[in-house]
Design a protein around this motif. Sequence first.
Motif, PDB file in Angstrom:
ATOM      1  N   THR A   1       0.839  -1.186   0.000  1.00 55.27           N
ATOM      2  CA  THR A   1       0.000   0.000   0.000  1.00 55.27           C
ATOM      3  C   THR A   1       0.876   1.239   0.000  1.00 55.27           C
ATOM      4  OG1 THR A   1      -1.696   1.232   1.219  1.00 55.27           O
ATOM      5  CG2 THR A   1      -0.152  -0.043   2.525  1.00 55.27           C
ATOM      6  N   PHE A   2       0.453   2.248  -0.723  1.00 55.70           N
ATOM      7  CA  PHE A   2       1.103   3.541  -0.597  1.00 55.70           C
ATOM      8  C   PHE A   2       0.040   4.625  -0.699  1.00 55.70           C
ATOM      9  CE2 PHE A   2       1.532   2.880  -5.227  1.00 55.70           C
ATOM     10  CZ  PHE A   2       1.038   4.073  -5.732  1.00 55.70           C
ATOM     11  N   GLU A   3       0.280   5.677  -0.010  1.00 55.77           N
ATOM     12  CA  GLU A   3      -0.652   6.796   0.016  1.00 55.77           C
ATOM     13  C   GLU A   3       0.137   8.083   0.156  1.00 55.77           C
ATOM     14  OE1 GLU A   3      -1.858   6.896   4.715  1.00 55.77           O
ATOM     15  OE2 GLU A   3      -2.896   5.471   3.406  1.00 55.77           O
ATOM     16  N   GLY A   4      -0.488   9.166  -0.233  1.00 51.82           N
ATOM     17  CA  GLY A   4       0.212  10.434  -0.127  1.00 51.82           C
ATOM     18  C   GLY A   4      -0.650  11.581  -0.595  1.00 51.82           C
ATOM     19  N   ASP A   5      -0.056  12.730  -0.576  1.00 45.91           N
ATOM     20  CA  ASP A   5      -0.733  13.928  -1.057  1.00 45.91           C
ATOM     21  C   ASP A   5       0.290  14.841  -1.711  1.00 45.91           C
ATOM     22  OD1 ASP A   5       0.137  16.028   1.176  1.00 45.91           O
ATOM     23  OD2 ASP A   5      -0.474  14.192   2.192  1.00 45.91           O
ATOM     24  N   GLY A   6      -0.201  15.689  -2.579  1.00 49.04           N
ATOM     25  CA  GLY A   6       0.690  16.583  -3.304  1.00 49.04           C
ATOM     26  C   GLY A   6       0.102  17.974  -3.419  1.00 49.04           C
TER      27      GLY A   6
ATOM     28  N   ASP B   1      -3.501  26.283  -8.421  1.00 51.92           N
ATOM     29  CA  ASP B   1      -3.125  25.585  -7.191  1.00 51.92           C
ATOM     30  C   ASP B   1      -3.874  24.260  -7.165  1.00 51.92           C
ATOM     31  OD1 ASP B   1      -2.377  24.741  -4.712  1.00 51.92           O
ATOM     32  OD2 ASP B   1      -3.188  26.450  -3.605  1.00 51.92           O
ATOM     33  N   SER B   2      -3.121  23.170  -7.254  1.00 53.27           N
ATOM     34  CA  SER B   2      -3.715  21.833  -7.301  1.00 53.27           C
ATOM     35  C   SER B   2      -3.314  21.056  -6.063  1.00 53.27           C
ATOM     36  CB  SER B   2      -3.260  21.096  -8.565  1.00 53.27           C
ATOM     37  OG  SER B   2      -3.736  19.769  -8.571  1.00 53.27           O
ATOM     38  N   LYS B   3      -4.309  20.615  -5.319  1.00 51.49           N
ATOM     39  CA  LYS B   3      -4.070  19.795  -4.134  1.00 51.49           C
ATOM     40  C   LYS B   3      -4.623  18.406  -4.411  1.00 51.49           C
ATOM     41  CE  LYS B   3      -4.403  23.762  -1.014  1.00 51.49           C
ATOM     42  NZ  LYS B   3      -2.943  23.892  -0.867  1.00 51.49           N
ATOM     43  N   SER B   4      -3.758  17.393  -4.310  1.00 52.72           N
ATOM     44  CA  SER B   4      -4.152  16.031  -4.674  1.00 52.72           C
ATOM     45  C   SER B   4      -3.939  15.078  -3.512  1.00 52.72           C
ATOM     46  CB  SER B   4      -3.354  15.549  -5.891  1.00 52.72           C
ATOM     47  OG  SER B   4      -1.960  15.548  -5.615  1.00 52.72           O
ATOM     48  N   VAL B   5      -4.753  14.037  -3.506  1.00 50.71           N
ATOM     49  CA  VAL B   5      -4.640  12.951  -2.532  1.00 50.71           C
ATOM     50  C   VAL B   5      -4.738  11.639  -3.311  1.00 50.71           C
ATOM     51  CG1 VAL B   5      -5.642  11.834  -0.516  1.00 50.71           C
ATOM     52  CG2 VAL B   5      -5.670  14.329  -0.693  1.00 50.71           C
TER      53      VAL B   5
END
Length: 869
Positions: A360-365, A403-407
């Motif tokens: 599993t991997f998860e994150g945000d950018g 401005d792009s916020k990703s999950v």
Amino acid sequence: MKNKTEIVNIFTRKTLGLTLVLSAAAMAFAQEKAGISGSIVNKKNQPVPYASVTFSNKANKTLSDAVLTDEKGQYKLQLAPGDYDITVEAIDYKKSVVSKNITASGNIGALSIEPEATTTLDGKTQELQGVVITASATKPFKVELDKKTYDPSQDIVSKGGSLQDVLTNVPSVSVDTDGTVSMRGSTNVKFLINGKPSALLGIDDGANALQSIPADQIERIEVITNPSSKFEASGTSGILNIILKKNKKIGFNGSVVGTLGYFPRTALNTNLSWRKNNWTWFVNGGGGYTENRTKNNSETTYHNIAFPTIVKEKIPNDVPVHQLQNSTNKTFNKNYNASAGFVYDLSEKTSINLTGLVRTFEGDGNELLDTYDSFYRFFRDNPLDLQTVAGKWSLLNPHGLRDSKSVFNNLAFQGDVGLDHKFDDKGQNLSLSLSVQRNRSNNNADILETNDLRPDIQDITRRHSVSKTIIGKADYELPIGENSKFEAGYRLDVNDNTYDNFVSSTSDNPFIPDYNNNTDYREIFNAFYLQFRSKIGNFGYQLGLRDELSNVKINYANQNPNTPAIDKTKNYNNLFPSVFLSYDVSKNNQILVNYSRRIDRPRSFFMVPFPNYSNSQNIFEGNIDLNPSYVDSYEVGYNITRKKFTINPTLYYRHATDDTKMLVYRPDESKSVFYTKPINLGNDDRYGLDLNFTYDPFAWLKIMGSLDMFGYKTTGIAYYDAKDVNGVAKTGSMNFTGNGFSTRARLNTTFKLDKTLSVQLQGFYRGAQKTANQNTQDMYALNFGASKTIWKGDGTLSFNIQDIFNTRSREVLSFNSDYTRSNYMQWQPRQFSISLTYRFKQGEKIEQAKKKKDINSNAAGDDQQGGPM
């Protein structure tokens, strides 16, 4: 006819014994043999496992034989009656020789052997306890008939890193700044994990998937530039088979590796194994946290602009039309992985294995894109109604910020079960395996765009995808004589991919509704293969034929009522032959010639008409009519191995038809919106020299290098419908025809400063590359690593710096009749890390003699279910 039985090497502290026993001649077959059993014990009457017991017949040496004791110190064998000298050898024990007369079947009892002793300074003797001798492999890279194998254990630079870090040092392989992997200049690489497509690498995870597999869990990497018919035919540039660690030592063993680094990077991984009697268990797992910072800057200049009247009246002819875009993307990732399994020997000829893996991997950018338009500045500084101009001609873009916020998150499972059966000791084998995999991926983004002329635009994207895969395999091997083998097999692949996309936007982009869709993609492959290999004198050959029947079904349901649903079915039936030839010029001096036919199947999301929305300026279109391309691949290689060096030059040529290319175009020249679409177009020819070598001039210096020099020639012109700046219909074109020459080079130098300290310098160079509409600049980088053995060999301390001079970046110039675009990208800046490895108690390695290894063993762990001839 004489039968030959090989008894493998027996390692002792002082000697290396090799026992070769010849079976009885014709008159010896007539003698009736007796079933003899016994055991080997030490002076405390404890059993001695895996001791070598050799029975030498005093009258007739052809009646001699040898055997290894099992875990309980016991052995069994058949002997002709007579007088024998019995020699017993075992690690950490003195060699023992006794004489005995064998008259009939039965147990000859226990033979006792004494431990080795060492003398201390005070003259007293003590038993040697827990001594571990660790020796590195002599060559990190070796060449076999149909593949090349890279051992990353000596790669200091990638210690504590990921699979992506390891791949940067694998000969014939290149890793781009964005994590794209290529072989010999082509990105169509097929990845396998332990010989199978794996959920660990996901559907479209890209570099994230490569970074989620720790380097410390990789046993070796098999580079297969021209796969045989045993392998699936996908991957026109070759196959990379990642073999994960499965320890094969007696008792409990393991290691733990912890890593700290900057940009912030932390990781903790462990490898554990336990082997006793007929059971072998292993557990690998760990996790980590990483931060990345990606830069992406571009400048676009528009040419030959047919200005609208309202604009043309207000400007001089020499006003430049430039658009600058600078973006910085920061990502924060967490990944976890675990694998566990066992092998159980049902009998001497049959074993089962079961493995389970989860990742599993998860994150945000957070990406900030700053857009600046020089043409807009002209109107800002000169009197003109900007709203009127922008309404008439939207190529005009004011200064803006996106401005792009990703999950994102991903969860993958994989379960494998297998059965291996040996019908006899001559190499007739059957292997059955079943793999069940599932991968779930979510990518969500909230985007806010602001500029000086219009209200803010808010975009919301939600992308959910699930992949389910079932792979069933059956492989049969039948030796024919001493130098030949026939192989046959069947494979079934069932892949189900689902994509659910949702996009909401306050903009008036007419394509937004089309990105709300649901797609079911299903592909079924049935494959059969036959293969025959043999050797006549110094000449060896392997002939194979593979038949793959493919069925692809796509059900595309768009939520836009004005866009109809699409149901598409495609069927393919293709034959894929392979030919491998070898000639031994002399010992360790070989010529290799081979040919194979391959297929490049479109990626599933390439065939979804609207698979992914990222922003209003760059639109990706899928192509549901995209078809496979086919490649004929030829190689001529030469391999020479000496004590201090190996060299392997290979000349290659690949011819691809209906090659998949990316069409980048502007259907409306009044808008600064670029579209990208995969298409089948023309041919692609590549030819070159792939040279790999190792050189160990001194005991303290090791050098490994690779050089790939290749030429390329592409053909094809793509046409598309477009509108000019005044809305008049026109036909646009993009010319892919072109040719050129490029290079890839890598050099790895390791200095052993003393018995416990080594340092490593690793450099690579990628030459410039040109096509008809794109120029890519050259790139180079230098890495450094150091490794120190501590705690009497139980620990290792490593330090490395990736990209010392911060030069690992890509610069690309793209051009067409109406625009020129330069792009600079750096995926990761300079990084450094320090890692600590601790090894648990190391058991003795299982000698090959425990179970005689023949040419059909599956030690390779690859898709062949067997090693090379």
